[in-house]
Design an enzyme around this catalytic site. Structure first.
Site, mmCIF file in Angstrom:
data_model
loop_
_atom_site.group_PDB
_atom_site.id
_atom_site.type_symbol
_atom_site.label_atom_id
_atom_site.label_comp_id
_atom_site.label_asym_id
_atom_site.label_seq_id
_atom_site.Cartn_x
_atom_site.Cartn_y
_atom_site.Cartn_z
ATOM 1 N N GLU A 278 0.823 -1.208 0.000
ATOM 2 C CA GLU A 278 0.000 0.000 0.000
ATOM 3 C C GLU A 278 0.855 1.256 0.000
ATOM 4 O O GLU A 278 1.926 1.280 0.608
ATOM 5 C CB GLU A 278 -0.815 0.057 1.288
ATOM 6 N N CYS B 105 3.238 8.459 1.732
ATOM 7 C CA CYS B 105 3.614 7.532 2.807
ATOM 8 C C CYS B 105 3.882 6.175 2.154
ATOM 9 O O CYS B 105 2.987 5.597 1.539
ATOM 10 C CB CYS B 105 2.475 7.446 3.822
ATOM 11 N N CYS C 183 4.676 -7.321 7.873
ATOM 12 C CA CYS C 183 5.589 -6.830 8.900
ATOM 13 C C CYS C 183 5.728 -7.896 9.985
ATOM 14 O O CYS C 183 4.759 -8.572 10.319
ATOM 15 C CB CYS C 183 5.055 -5.533 9.506
ATOM 16 N N CYS D 71 2.777 -5.601 16.148
ATOM 17 C CA CYS D 71 2.046 -4.629 16.971
ATOM 18 C C CYS D 71 0.565 -5.018 16.996
ATOM 19 O O CYS D 71 -0.031 -5.259 15.937
ATOM 20 C CB CYS D 71 2.227 -3.215 16.436
ATOM 21 N N CYS E 220 -2.346 -3.233 14.835
ATOM 22 C CA CYS E 220 -2.017 -2.879 13.448
ATOM 23 C C CYS E 220 -2.491 -3.960 12.476
ATOM 24 O O CYS E 220 -2.233 -5.156 12.672
ATOM 25 C CB CYS E 220 -0.505 -2.695 13.347
ATOM 26 N N GLY F 66 5.408 -2.309 7.169
ATOM 27 C CA GLY F 66 6.753 -2.789 7.484
ATOM 28 C C GLY F 66 7.504 -1.910 8.457
ATOM 29 O O GLY F 66 7.116 -0.768 8.720
ATOM 30 N N GLU F 67 8.566 -2.482 9.022
ATOM 31 C CA GLU F 67 9.474 -1.731 9.896
ATOM 32 C C GLU F 67 10.677 -1.327 9.037
ATOM 33 O O GLU F 67 11.502 -2.186 8.665
ATOM 34 C CB GLU F 67 9.897 -2.632 11.082
ATOM 35 N N SER G 37 10.202 6.191 10.066
ATOM 36 C CA SER G 37 9.549 5.853 11.326
ATOM 37 C C SER G 37 9.975 4.448 11.773
ATOM 38 O O SER G 37 10.063 3.540 10.957
ATOM 39 C CB SER G 37 8.033 5.878 11.097
ATOM 40 N N LEU H 189 5.897 5.277 19.739
ATOM 41 C CA LEU H 189 6.009 4.933 21.165
ATOM 42 C C LEU H 189 4.737 4.217 21.655
ATOM 43 O O LEU H 189 4.796 3.124 22.177
ATOM 44 C CB LEU H 189 6.233 6.236 21.947
ATOM 45 N N HIS H 190 3.623 4.889 21.574
ATOM 46 C CA HIS H 190 2.285 4.341 21.841
ATOM 47 C C HIS H 190 2.025 3.923 23.296
ATOM 48 O O HIS H 190 0.916 3.480 23.616
ATOM 49 C CB HIS H 190 1.961 3.146 20.933
ATOM 50 N N ASN I 92 -6.560 4.885 13.771
ATOM 51 C CA ASN I 92 -7.444 4.470 12.680
ATOM 52 C C ASN I 92 -8.007 3.112 13.070
ATOM 53 O O ASN I 92 -7.263 2.133 13.108
ATOM 54 C CB ASN I 92 -6.640 4.311 11.383
ATOM 55 N N CYS J 267 -2.294 1.859 8.174
ATOM 56 C CA CYS J 267 -1.356 0.952 7.523
ATOM 57 C C CYS J 267 -1.910 -0.466 7.429
ATOM 58 O O CYS J 267 -2.396 -1.033 8.378
ATOM 59 C CB CYS J 267 -0.039 1.046 8.284
HETATM 60 S S1 SF4 Z 1 3.676 -1.977 10.239
HETATM 61 FE FE1 SF4 Z 1 4.359 -0.640 11.928
HETATM 62 S S2 SF4 Z 1 2.666 -0.688 13.411
HETATM 63 FE FE2 SF4 Z 1 2.349 -2.392 11.988
HETATM 64 S S3 SF4 Z 1 3.303 -4.165 12.999
HETATM 65 FE FE3 SF4 Z 1 4.836 -3.254 11.659
HETATM 66 S S4 SF4 Z 1 5.961 -1.835 12.953
HETATM 67 FE FE4 SF4 Z 1 4.064 -2.324 14.041
#
Ligand code: SF4
Length: 360
Positions: free
Chosen positions: A91, A104, A111, A115, A118, A170-171, A202, A226-227, A301, A344
């Site tokens: 995306e 973005c 990923c 998280c 997500c 993704g990270e 990020s 951080l969250h 979101n 995301c």
């Molecule tokens: S895309 Fe970002 S928020 Fe989603 S699992 Fe991966 S690191 Fe976490």
């Protein structure tokens, strides 16, 4: 098949020499790709015909195939789902603000960070994107803005992207080499020419990679998701916290600021009843006060059928005020494209559902 966007200028020169061509052909191809955004060798009119034919047979310029794109009602957010050469999907989101045009982008298919709030995390990690696959996302929307763009964007054409944020699927720091190679190409003053200061990466907090990033000559901006303000909660929301807990993450952020002199942005997705109390805001302020930073508060979101829901406007405001009173700069980020699954991983997930297929 080779993807030409995977090659740096130097690598394209070497490839041309391998093919028995003069090295400057590599420069010409690089310029076509990164300055003119050529989508096929046919457009590269200063190359010999036979070379264009070989490029067309053995390489591809653009590894993205559009599956669907959806605009928000105000047409200021456009989300696109692309298929890659191997069939994987990613995306990309374009967001238009008064003076900024921000894309973005994603760095991985899926990923592996897990998280819990997500949508991308739900399918796990499939693979890293190549540098060319990352660059192509930026080029796609740059082409759109230069050639077409929405009528609501009252600017003279051609216009350009002003910012790139690496906050999609993704990270990014888990795909470090491809990320840096892509960012170098995007910020190349003799190529795509977007200022490195307009690029934001990020991370959920891969400490060794934050240290490595601080040594890069590119002056990009860093955002840390951080969250949560306690290890107990962050371990649940962002499982990588078990490996790099808040103390170690914030120490890395301190080192980053000391070494680069650049301010860090902390992203904090506000989730109703989970991380949005006044006490948690106070805890967050205690962690961050004195650090050169800024907090972006983002009402979550929501994912359908998820226990994680966005905080109310009142709680969001209260949270911001607690931070600001403690001397920590904080803004509430506009939530964009909520009706088009702009969080995301959400469009990709929705695309597996039949109702969305009707829109394609
Ligand atoms: S895309 Fe970002 S928020 Fe989603 S699992 Fe991966 S690191 Fe976490």
């Amino acid at each position: 098949m080779l993807t030409l966007l995977d090659f740096s200028r130097t690598e394209l020169r070497a490839l041309m020499q391998e093919w028995g061509q003069p090295g400057f052909r590599g420069d010409q191809i690089y310029d076509w790709l990164h300055k003119e955004l050529a989508a096929s060798p046919e457009e590269m009119t200063n190359l010999p015909k036979e070379l264009r034919a070989r490029l067309a047979a053995e390489t591809q310029c653009n590894p993205l195939q559009l599956i669907v794109q959806i605009d928000s009602r105000d047409r200021l957010t456009r989300k696109a789902l692309f298929r890659l050469t191997d069939g994987a999907t990613i995306e990309v989101v374009l967001m238009l603000y008064n003076s900024r045009r921000t894309v973005c982008i994603s760095t991985q298919v899926g990923c592996g960070m897990g998280c819990t709030f997500c949508a991308t995390a739900q399918g796990g990690l499939m693979r890293n994107l190549s540098a060319g696959e990352i660059i192509a996302q930026v080029h796609w929307f740059e082409r759109y803005l230069r050639q077409e763009g929405p009528a609501e964007l009252h600017v003279q054409r051609p216009t350009r992207l002003t910012n790139v944020v690496v906050m999609g699927m993704g990270e990014p720091l888990a795909n470090y080499q491809a990320l840096i190679k892509a960012l170098r190409a995007i910020a190349d003053p003799d190529g795509f020419t977007l200022s490195a200061r307009s690029l934001t990466v990020s991370t959920v907090g891969l400490v060794p990679m934050i240290d490595r990033l601080s040594g890069e000559p590119l002056p990009i901006r860093l955002a840390v998701s951080l969250h949560a303000s306690s290890n107990r909660l962050r371990n649940q929301l962002v499982p990588i916290n078990k490996r790099y807990p808040l103390e170690s993450l914030l120490a890395a952020c301190q080192r980053y600021v000391q070494k680069t002199g650049r301010r860090i942005t902390f992203e904090y997705a506000l989730m109703r009843g989970i991380n949005d109390s006044g006490q948690q805001a106070g805890q967050l302020a205690d962690l961050l006060v004195g650090l050169l930073c800024h907090v972006n508060l983002i009402p979550l979101n929501p994912i359908p059928n998820s226990p994680f829901q966005p905080s109310s406007d009142e709680d969001t405001k209260m949270f911001q005020q607690v931070l600001e009173r403690a001397g920590v700069a904080a803004t509430v980020r506009l939530r964009r494209g909520i009706e088009i699954n702009a969080g995301c991983g959400q469009l990709r997930q929705a695309a597996q559902q039949p109702d969305l297929i009707q829109m394609i």
